[in-house]
Structures are given as C-alpha cells and as structure tokens.
Design a protein around this motif. Structure first.
Motif, mmCIF file in Angstrom:
data_model
loop_
_atom_site.group_PDB
_atom_site.id
_atom_site.type_symbol
_atom_site.label_atom_id
_atom_site.label_comp_id
_atom_site.label_asym_id
_atom_site.label_seq_id
_atom_site.Cartn_x
_atom_site.Cartn_y
_atom_site.Cartn_z
ATOM 1 N N ILE A 51 -0.863 11.209 -1.677
ATOM 2 C CA ILE A 51 -1.201 10.035 -0.865
ATOM 3 C C ILE A 51 -0.123 8.962 -0.968
ATOM 4 C CG2 ILE A 51 -3.683 10.483 -0.832
ATOM 5 C CD1 ILE A 51 -4.040 8.239 -2.887
ATOM 6 N N THR A 52 0.537 8.855 -2.116
ATOM 7 C CA THR A 52 1.645 7.904 -2.250
ATOM 8 C C THR A 52 2.798 8.323 -1.348
ATOM 9 O OG1 THR A 52 1.002 7.378 -4.522
ATOM 10 C CG2 THR A 52 3.255 6.813 -3.855
ATOM 11 N N THR A 53 3.118 9.600 -1.335
ATOM 12 C CA THR A 53 4.184 10.109 -0.465
ATOM 13 C C THR A 53 3.815 9.900 0.996
ATOM 14 O OG1 THR A 53 4.817 11.745 -2.133
ATOM 15 C CG2 THR A 53 5.542 12.159 0.134
ATOM 16 N N GLN A 54 2.564 10.138 1.329
ATOM 17 C CA GLN A 54 2.107 9.923 2.716
ATOM 18 C C GLN A 54 2.261 8.445 3.098
ATOM 19 O OE1 GLN A 54 -2.041 10.896 3.282
ATOM 20 N NE2 GLN A 54 -1.817 11.020 5.484
ATOM 21 N N TYR A 55 1.859 7.551 2.215
ATOM 22 C CA TYR A 55 2.002 6.110 2.433
ATOM 23 C C TYR A 55 3.477 5.749 2.658
ATOM 24 C CZ TYR A 55 2.294 1.159 1.082
ATOM 25 O OH TYR A 55 2.577 -0.184 1.039
ATOM 26 N N LEU A 56 4.352 6.247 1.800
ATOM 27 C CA LEU A 56 5.779 5.933 1.906
ATOM 28 C C LEU A 56 6.409 6.541 3.159
ATOM 29 C CD1 LEU A 56 6.677 6.319 -1.861
ATOM 30 C CD2 LEU A 56 6.615 4.194 -0.544
ATOM 31 N N GLU A 57 5.971 7.711 3.554
ATOM 32 C CA GLU A 57 6.472 8.308 4.797
ATOM 33 C C GLU A 57 6.049 7.474 6.003
ATOM 34 O OE1 GLU A 57 8.532 10.937 5.698
ATOM 35 O OE2 GLU A 57 9.074 10.923 3.574
ATOM 36 N N HIS A 58 4.823 6.945 5.983
ATOM 37 C CA HIS A 58 4.397 6.051 7.073
ATOM 38 C C HIS A 58 5.318 4.836 7.147
ATOM 39 C CE1 HIS A 58 0.895 8.171 8.396
ATOM 40 N NE2 HIS A 58 0.207 7.976 7.291
ATOM 41 N N LEU A 59 5.647 4.273 5.983
ATOM 42 C CA LEU A 59 6.546 3.111 5.973
ATOM 43 C C LEU A 59 7.934 3.484 6.470
ATOM 44 C CD1 LEU A 59 5.604 1.332 2.628
ATOM 45 C CD2 LEU A 59 4.853 0.774 4.946
ATOM 46 N N LYS A 60 8.441 4.598 6.017
ATOM 47 C CA LYS A 60 9.776 5.049 6.430
ATOM 48 C C LYS A 60 9.837 5.272 7.938
ATOM 49 C CE LYS A 60 13.132 8.635 5.347
ATOM 50 N NZ LYS A 60 13.376 9.839 4.542
ATOM 51 N N ASN A 61 8.742 5.767 8.512
ATOM 52 C CA ASN A 61 8.673 6.035 9.951
ATOM 53 C C ASN A 61 8.198 4.822 10.751
ATOM 54 O OD1 ASN A 61 9.524 8.701 9.592
ATOM 55 N ND2 ASN A 61 7.444 9.350 9.124
ATOM 56 N N LYS A 62 8.085 3.670 10.075
ATOM 57 C CA LYS A 62 7.654 2.408 10.694
ATOM 58 C C LYS A 62 6.252 2.511 11.313
ATOM 59 C CE LYS A 62 12.349 0.717 11.512
ATOM 60 N NZ LYS A 62 12.711 0.993 10.167
ATOM 61 N N GLU A 63 5.395 3.310 10.697
ATOM 62 C CA GLU A 63 3.997 3.450 11.092
ATOM 63 C C GLU A 63 3.167 2.524 10.192
ATOM 64 O OE1 GLU A 63 4.598 8.168 12.214
ATOM 65 O OE2 GLU A 63 3.715 7.621 10.282
ATOM 66 N N MET A 68 -1.012 0.644 6.177
ATOM 67 C CA MET A 68 -1.958 -0.376 5.718
ATOM 68 C C MET A 68 -3.388 0.160 5.632
ATOM 69 S SD MET A 68 -0.589 -3.965 7.290
ATOM 70 C CE MET A 68 -0.077 -3.377 8.895
ATOM 71 N N ARG A 69 -3.713 1.132 6.475
ATOM 72 C CA ARG A 69 -5.052 1.736 6.400
ATOM 73 C C ARG A 69 -5.252 2.530 5.120
ATOM 74 N NH1 ARG A 69 -4.921 1.935 12.159
ATOM 75 N NH2 ARG A 69 -3.816 3.913 12.288
ATOM 76 N N MET A 70 -4.174 2.837 4.435
ATOM 77 C CA MET A 70 -4.265 3.580 3.181
ATOM 78 C C MET A 70 -4.449 2.680 1.962
ATOM 79 S SD MET A 70 -1.404 6.542 3.749
ATOM 80 C CE MET A 70 -1.994 7.479 2.320
ATOM 81 N N LEU A 71 -4.355 1.346 2.153
ATOM 82 C CA LEU A 71 -4.452 0.399 1.051
ATOM 83 C C LEU A 71 -5.819 -0.268 1.013
ATOM 84 C CD1 LEU A 71 -0.967 -1.290 1.380
ATOM 85 C CD2 LEU A 71 -1.632 0.555 -0.176
ATOM 86 N N TYR A 72 -6.304 -0.523 -0.186
ATOM 87 C CA TYR A 72 -7.631 -1.104 -0.375
ATOM 88 C C TYR A 72 -7.612 -2.138 -1.487
ATOM 89 C CZ TYR A 72 -9.178 3.016 2.182
ATOM 90 O OH TYR A 72 -9.352 3.977 3.138
ATOM 91 N N HIS A 73 -8.634 -2.998 -1.468
ATOM 92 C CA HIS A 73 -8.991 -3.814 -2.628
ATOM 93 C C HIS A 73 -9.970 -2.951 -3.393
ATOM 94 C CE1 HIS A 73 -7.350 -7.691 -1.569
ATOM 95 N NE2 HIS A 73 -7.821 -7.556 -0.359
ATOM 96 N N ILE A 74 -9.768 -2.825 -4.686
ATOM 97 C CA ILE A 74 -10.686 -2.029 -5.484
ATOM 98 C C ILE A 74 -11.338 -2.942 -6.499
ATOM 99 C CG2 ILE A 74 -10.911 -0.094 -7.078
ATOM 100 C CD1 ILE A 74 -8.505 1.172 -5.639
ATOM 101 N N GLU A 75 -12.651 -2.983 -6.438
ATOM 102 C CA GLU A 75 -13.435 -3.787 -7.377
ATOM 103 C C GLU A 75 -14.500 -2.882 -7.962
ATOM 104 O OE1 GLU A 75 -14.915 -7.316 -5.495
ATOM 105 O OE2 GLU A 75 -12.967 -7.765 -4.614
ATOM 106 N N GLY A 76 -14.310 -2.523 -9.229
ATOM 107 C CA GLY A 76 -15.256 -1.616 -9.878
ATOM 108 C C GLY A 76 -15.285 -0.275 -9.176
#
Length: 159
Positions: A51-63, A68-76
């Motif tokens: 998932i980290t690689t997928q996130y970084l590939e989205h950034l590299k491809n300017k997607e 951003m849909r892969m990022l969350y606030h995590i509380e408990g």
C-alpha cells in the motif's frame, strides 16, 4: 521496465529479510483462545509495503486524489477520512514537491499501535552546479483496522 523489475526484486528481498511467523494461539496447549493483541507476520509486511508503494506510485503519476484517499486519521480502532482542508494542504505539498522517484528506506513493527514505514522522495534532478537538497524523507504510520491496513502521515524532513 528494468528499473521497475529491480524495484520489485528489492521489495521481495526486503520481505524475505523481514519475515516473521503468524501465530494466532500462543498458549501451546491447543486451546481455541486467540490472542487479543495482533501478531504481525510476513503478510502484514507485504501489505504495508504494497500500500505504501501504491501510494507513492499515485504521487509519482500525479494522481493526487487517489493518493489522498489512501490516507486516514487513525484514532484507536477507527480510521477517518482526511478533512477538505488537510486535502488542500496535501495537494499544495504534492504540487510543490513532485515525486520524481522514491525509495522505501525501512519499516518497524513495534506493537499493535506502533508501526512506521519511512521513505525518501526525489523532487527535482540535482545538477552539479547546485547544493540545494533535492530529497525529502517522510514517515507513514500504518495501522491495521478491522484486518485492513490503513496509512496515516507521521512526519517529514528535507535532506
């Protein structure tokens, strides 16, 4: 294509080096009671790197929206979507520091709520005539919520 294959081999080597065993029952007495604390295994490592690689590939491809849909606030035990203001700030950051290339540096699985994956991005090609830093280091804090790994941003630094 060769660079992508080399990256794939690197990820496989990292996975092999980070193998651990998945154990759902630590009592050793054959009871059917499962652990209440999650146990990390090679599958968890693979999922987090994937998932980290997928996130970084989205950034590299300017997607950026997909990233951003892969990022969350995590509380408990809960994961929440980013706010519109946070998305706008990230969008601005993504545009100022585009990902030309990236490298996953390391990861730690210290406890059920203490995991981290560190990576570096290169955001411009550095010529011989400049001493400006061209990389930034970031950390993500993955956490398993309801058996699914979620990413949240931890910190960043310019190198």
């Amino acid at each position: 294509m060769k660079k992508c294959f080399t990256s794939y081999i690197f990820v496989l080597i990292m996975l092999t080096a980070g193998l651990c065993s998945c154990v759902g029952n630590k009592s050793g007495h054959g009871s059917s009671v499962n652990d209440t604390i999650p146990t990390f295994c090679a599958g968890d490592t693979a999922d987090v790197i994937r998932i980290t690689t997928q996130y970084l590939e989205h950034l590299k491809n300017k997607e950026f929206d997909e990233a951003m849909r892969m990022l969350y606030h995590i509380e408990g035990e809960h994961a929440y979507a980013l706010t519109e203001q946070e998305k706008a700030e990230l969008q601005r950051q993504y545009q100022l520091f585009p990902v030309l290339s990236y490298q996953i540096n390391d990861y730690t699985f210290s406890g059920p709520y203490d995991t981290e994956i560190n990576y570096t991005i290169t955001f411009f090609e550095k010529g011989e005539d400049t001493s400006l830093p061209n990389t930034m280091s970031f950390s993500l804090k993955p956490q398993r919520i309801n058996a699914v790994w979620c990413l949240s941003i931890l910190n960043r630094s310019i190198n």
